[in-house]
Design a protein around this motif. Structure first.
Motif, PDB file in Angstrom:
ATOM      1  N   UNK A  36       0.811  -1.221   0.000  1.00  0.00           N
ATOM      2  CA  UNK A  36       0.000   0.000   0.000  1.00  0.00           C
ATOM      3  C   UNK A  36       0.844   1.269   0.000  1.00  0.00           C
ATOM      4  N   UNK A  37       2.031   1.186   0.580  1.00  0.00           N
ATOM      5  CA  UNK A  37       2.921   2.362   0.568  1.00  0.00           C
ATOM      6  C   UNK A  37       4.003   2.216  -0.506  1.00  0.00           C
ATOM      7  N   UNK A  38       3.749   1.298  -1.471  1.00  0.00           N
ATOM      8  CA  UNK A  38       4.744   1.013  -2.507  1.00  0.00           C
ATOM      9  C   UNK A  38       4.711   2.020  -3.643  1.00  0.00           C
ATOM     10  N   UNK A  39       5.659   1.857  -4.572  1.00  0.00           N
ATOM     11  CA  UNK A  39       5.818   2.789  -5.690  1.00  0.00           C
ATOM     12  C   UNK A  39       5.743   2.020  -7.012  1.00  0.00           C
ATOM     13  N   UNK A  40       4.952   2.557  -7.940  1.00  0.00           N
ATOM     14  CA  UNK A  40       4.921   2.051  -9.313  1.00  0.00           C
ATOM     15  C   UNK A  40       5.779   2.967 -10.177  1.00  0.00           C
ATOM     16  N   UNK A  41       6.725   2.367 -10.904  1.00  0.00           N
ATOM     17  CA  UNK A  41       7.540   3.116 -11.863  1.00  0.00           C
ATOM     18  C   UNK A  41       7.137   2.620 -13.250  1.00  0.00           C
ATOM     19  N   UNK A  42       6.559   3.523 -14.060  1.00  0.00           N
ATOM     20  CA  UNK A  42       5.977   3.095 -15.336  1.00  0.00           C
ATOM     21  C   UNK A  42       6.411   3.981 -16.498  1.00  0.00           C
ATOM     22  N   UNK A  43       7.693   3.913 -16.884  1.00  0.00           N
ATOM     23  CA  UNK A  43       8.148   4.699 -18.043  1.00  0.00           C
ATOM     24  C   UNK A  43       7.580   4.097 -19.335  1.00  0.00           C
ATOM     25  N   UNK A  44       7.059   4.935 -20.208  1.00  0.00           N
ATOM     26  CA  UNK A  44       6.430   4.441 -21.430  1.00  0.00           C
ATOM     27  C   UNK A  44       6.694   5.387 -22.596  1.00  0.00           C
ATOM     28  N   UNK A  45       6.964   4.800 -23.770  1.00  0.00           N
ATOM     29  CA  UNK A  45       7.077   5.619 -24.981  1.00  0.00           C
ATOM     30  C   UNK A  45       5.711   6.232 -25.262  1.00  0.00           C
ATOM     31  N   UNK A  46       5.662   7.545 -25.381  1.00  0.00           N
ATOM     32  CA  UNK A  46       4.402   8.231 -25.672  1.00  0.00           C
ATOM     33  C   UNK A  46       4.448   8.695 -27.132  1.00  0.00           C
ATOM     34  N   UNK A  47       4.059   7.761 -27.997  1.00  0.00           N
ATOM     35  CA  UNK A  47       4.236   7.922 -29.445  1.00  0.00           C
ATOM     36  C   UNK A  47       3.446   9.081 -30.039  1.00  0.00           C
ATOM     37  N   UNK A  48       2.346   9.455 -29.414  1.00  0.00           N
ATOM     38  CA  UNK A  48       1.520  10.510 -30.011  1.00  0.00           C
ATOM     39  C   UNK A  48       2.231  11.859 -29.966  1.00  0.00           C
ATOM     40  N   UNK A  49       3.300  11.961 -29.179  1.00  0.00           N
ATOM     41  CA  UNK A  49       4.080  13.195 -29.146  1.00  0.00           C
ATOM     42  C   UNK A  49       5.190  13.220 -30.191  1.00  0.00           C
ATOM     43  N   UNK A  50       5.116  12.260 -31.132  1.00  0.00           N
ATOM     44  CA  UNK A  50       6.189  12.093 -32.115  1.00  0.00           C
ATOM     45  C   UNK A  50       6.429  13.289 -33.029  1.00  0.00           C
ATOM     46  N   UNK A  51       7.660  13.456 -33.397  1.00  0.00           N
ATOM     47  CA  UNK A  51       8.011  14.302 -34.534  1.00  0.00           C
ATOM     48  C   UNK A  51       7.636  13.533 -35.807  1.00  0.00           C
ATOM     49  N   UNK A  60      -1.609   8.140  -8.154  1.00  0.00           N
ATOM     50  CA  UNK A  60      -1.180   9.526  -7.994  1.00  0.00           C
ATOM     51  C   UNK A  60       0.228   9.632  -8.556  1.00  0.00           C
ATOM     52  N   UNK A  61       0.410  10.473  -9.566  1.00  0.00           N
ATOM     53  CA  UNK A  61       1.736  10.639 -10.173  1.00  0.00           C
ATOM     54  C   UNK A  61       2.534  11.607  -9.304  1.00  0.00           C
ATOM     55  N   UNK A  62       3.586  11.091  -8.657  1.00  0.00           N
ATOM     56  CA  UNK A  62       4.357  11.948  -7.753  1.00  0.00           C
ATOM     57  C   UNK A  62       5.583  12.549  -8.440  1.00  0.00           C
ATOM     58  N   UNK A  63       5.950  11.989  -9.575  1.00  0.00           N
ATOM     59  CA  UNK A  63       7.099  12.518 -10.317  1.00  0.00           C
ATOM     60  C   UNK A  63       6.970  12.084 -11.767  1.00  0.00           C
ATOM     61  N   UNK A  64       7.236  13.001 -12.697  1.00  0.00           N
ATOM     62  CA  UNK A  64       7.249  12.615 -14.110  1.00  0.00           C
ATOM     63  C   UNK A  64       8.265  13.466 -14.859  1.00  0.00           C
ATOM     64  N   UNK A  65       8.736  12.916 -15.973  1.00  0.00           N
ATOM     65  CA  UNK A  65       9.699  13.632 -16.813  1.00  0.00           C
ATOM     66  C   UNK A  65       9.606  13.042 -18.213  1.00  0.00           C
ATOM     67  N   UNK A  66       9.838  13.867 -19.225  1.00  0.00           N
ATOM     68  CA  UNK A  66       9.880  13.365 -20.598  1.00  0.00           C
ATOM     69  C   UNK A  66      11.346  13.276 -21.017  1.00  0.00           C
ATOM     70  N   UNK A 100      11.658   7.795 -29.497  1.00  0.00           N
ATOM     71  CA  UNK A 100      10.314   8.303 -29.308  1.00  0.00           C
ATOM     72  C   UNK A 100      10.304   8.992 -27.953  1.00  0.00           C
ATOM     73  N   UNK A 101       9.432  10.002 -27.748  1.00  0.00           N
ATOM     74  CA  UNK A 101       9.378  10.623 -26.421  1.00  0.00           C
ATOM     75  C   UNK A 101       9.108   9.546 -25.357  1.00  0.00           C
ATOM     76  N   UNK A 102       9.908   9.519 -24.310  1.00  0.00           N
ATOM     77  CA  UNK A 102       9.796   8.512 -23.256  1.00  0.00           C
ATOM     78  C   UNK A 102       9.338   9.214 -21.976  1.00  0.00           C
ATOM     79  N   UNK A 103       8.113   8.928 -21.555  1.00  0.00           N
ATOM     80  CA  UNK A 103       7.567   9.576 -20.363  1.00  0.00           C
ATOM     81  C   UNK A 103       7.837   8.718 -19.135  1.00  0.00           C
ATOM     82  N   UNK A 104       8.667   9.242 -18.241  1.00  0.00           N
ATOM     83  CA  UNK A 104       8.979   8.558 -16.986  1.00  0.00           C
ATOM     84  C   UNK A 104       7.897   8.953 -15.982  1.00  0.00           C
ATOM     85  N   UNK A 105       7.259   7.961 -15.356  1.00  0.00           N
ATOM     86  CA  UNK A 105       6.218   8.248 -14.370  1.00  0.00           C
ATOM     87  C   UNK A 105       6.442   7.403 -13.121  1.00  0.00           C
ATOM     88  N   UNK A 106       6.416   8.070 -11.992  1.00  0.00           N
ATOM     89  CA  UNK A 106       6.589   7.441 -10.677  1.00  0.00           C
ATOM     90  C   UNK A 106       5.290   7.678  -9.911  1.00  0.00           C
TER      91      UNK A 106
END
Length: 207
Positions: A133-148, A184-190, A195-201
Motif C-alpha cells: 500500500x505504501x509502494x511505488x509504481x515506476x511506469x516509463x512508457x514511450x508516448x508515441x503521439x508526441x512524435x516528430x 497519484x503521479x508523484x514525479x514525471x519527466x519526458x 520516441x518521447x519517453x515519459x517517466x512516471x513514478x
C-alpha cells in the motif's frame, strides 16, 4: 517487453536483436535508471515486461532483490544468459495473472509495456494487487503521439514489421490515464529517445 499470445512470436523472434535495438536509446535508459535507483534502494522489486533484463541488470546493485518477468520465454532465456547477480531472478510470467501474493513488493517497474498490451488498465489492477500500500509504481512508457514526423515514420515501419503498438498517448494523456486508473503521479519527466519517453513514478491514490 510483454508478449501477448498473438504477438509472442514477434518478441520470441526478435529477442536476440532487442538489445541492439534499445542501444540507440542508451542515454535515455541511463537517465531513466538514474531516476529509478534511489527508489529501489534496499527494496524488494518486481520488474514486469523485463525483456532481456536491461533495466533490472542496471539497478540490481541498488535493490535488495528483483523478480524480473516477461511473457516471452526467448526474452527470459536471453536475460538469464549474462545474469551474474544472486539478487536477480528471471522467470516467464503473465502480467495479467501474477503468481505473487497481495502486497508482495515495495516497488513495481513496468517499462515500455503499457502502450503495447491490449488492456493496460487490467495490468494496472494486477500491479496494484501485488504492490504494498505504501509502494511505488515506476511506469516509463514511450508516448508515441508526441512524435516528430521522423518518429511517426519510424512508428509506421515498426507497425509494418509487426511491432504491437496499441495505445498512442501524448505524455499528458498517459499521465491522465494513470490518474484515472487509481494512481497519484508523484514525479514525471519526458526523456529524449527515439520516441518521447515519459517517466512516471506513482503511488496508489487514496480511495
Amino acid at each position: 517487453m510483454i508478449a501477448m499470445p498473438e504477438h509472442k512470436n514477434f518478441w520470441d523472434k526478435n529477442a536476440g536483436r532487442y538489445d541492439r535495438f534499445m542501444r540507440k536509446d542508451r542515454a535515455a535508459y541511463e537517465e531513466m535508471c538514474a531516476h529509478i535507483r534511489p527508489v529501489v534502494k534496499a527494496k524488494t522489486v518486481l520488474d514486469l515486461a523485463t525483456g532481456t533484463g536491461l533495466i533490472a541488470k542496471h539497478i540490481v546493485n541498488a535493490a535488495a532483490h528483483i523478480e524480473a518477468t516477461d511473457a516471452s520465454a526467448e526474452m527470459i532465456a536471453e536475460a538469464k544468459r549474462d545474469n551474474h547477480s544472486a539478487k536477480l531472478h528471471f522467470s516467464v510470467q503473465d502480467m495479467f495473472r501474477l503468481p505473487y501474493a497481495d502486497e508482495s513488493f515495495d516497488v513495481v517497474i513496468v517499462s515500455n509495456a503499457l502502450h503495447i498490451v491490449p488492456q493496460p488498465e487490467k495490468a494496472l489492477q494486477e500491479i496494484k494487487r501485488v504492490l504494498k500500500d505504501d509502494g511505488v509504481l515506476i511506469a516509463p512508457t514511450f508516448t508515441h503521439a508526441g512524435n516528430s514526423f521522423s518518429g511517426m515514420v519510424r512508428a509506421f515501419f515498426m507497425r509494418m514489421a509487426g511491432f504491437p503498438l496499441r495505445s498512442k498517448w501524448t505524455s499528458e494523456e498517459y499521465l491522465t490515464f494513470l490518474r484515472q486508473n487509481g494512481w497519484t503521479v508523484r514525479k514525471s519527466a519526458v526523456l529524449k529517445a527515439s520516441f518521447p519517453l515519459t517517466y512516471a513514478e506513482c503511488v496508489k491514490s487514496e480511495v
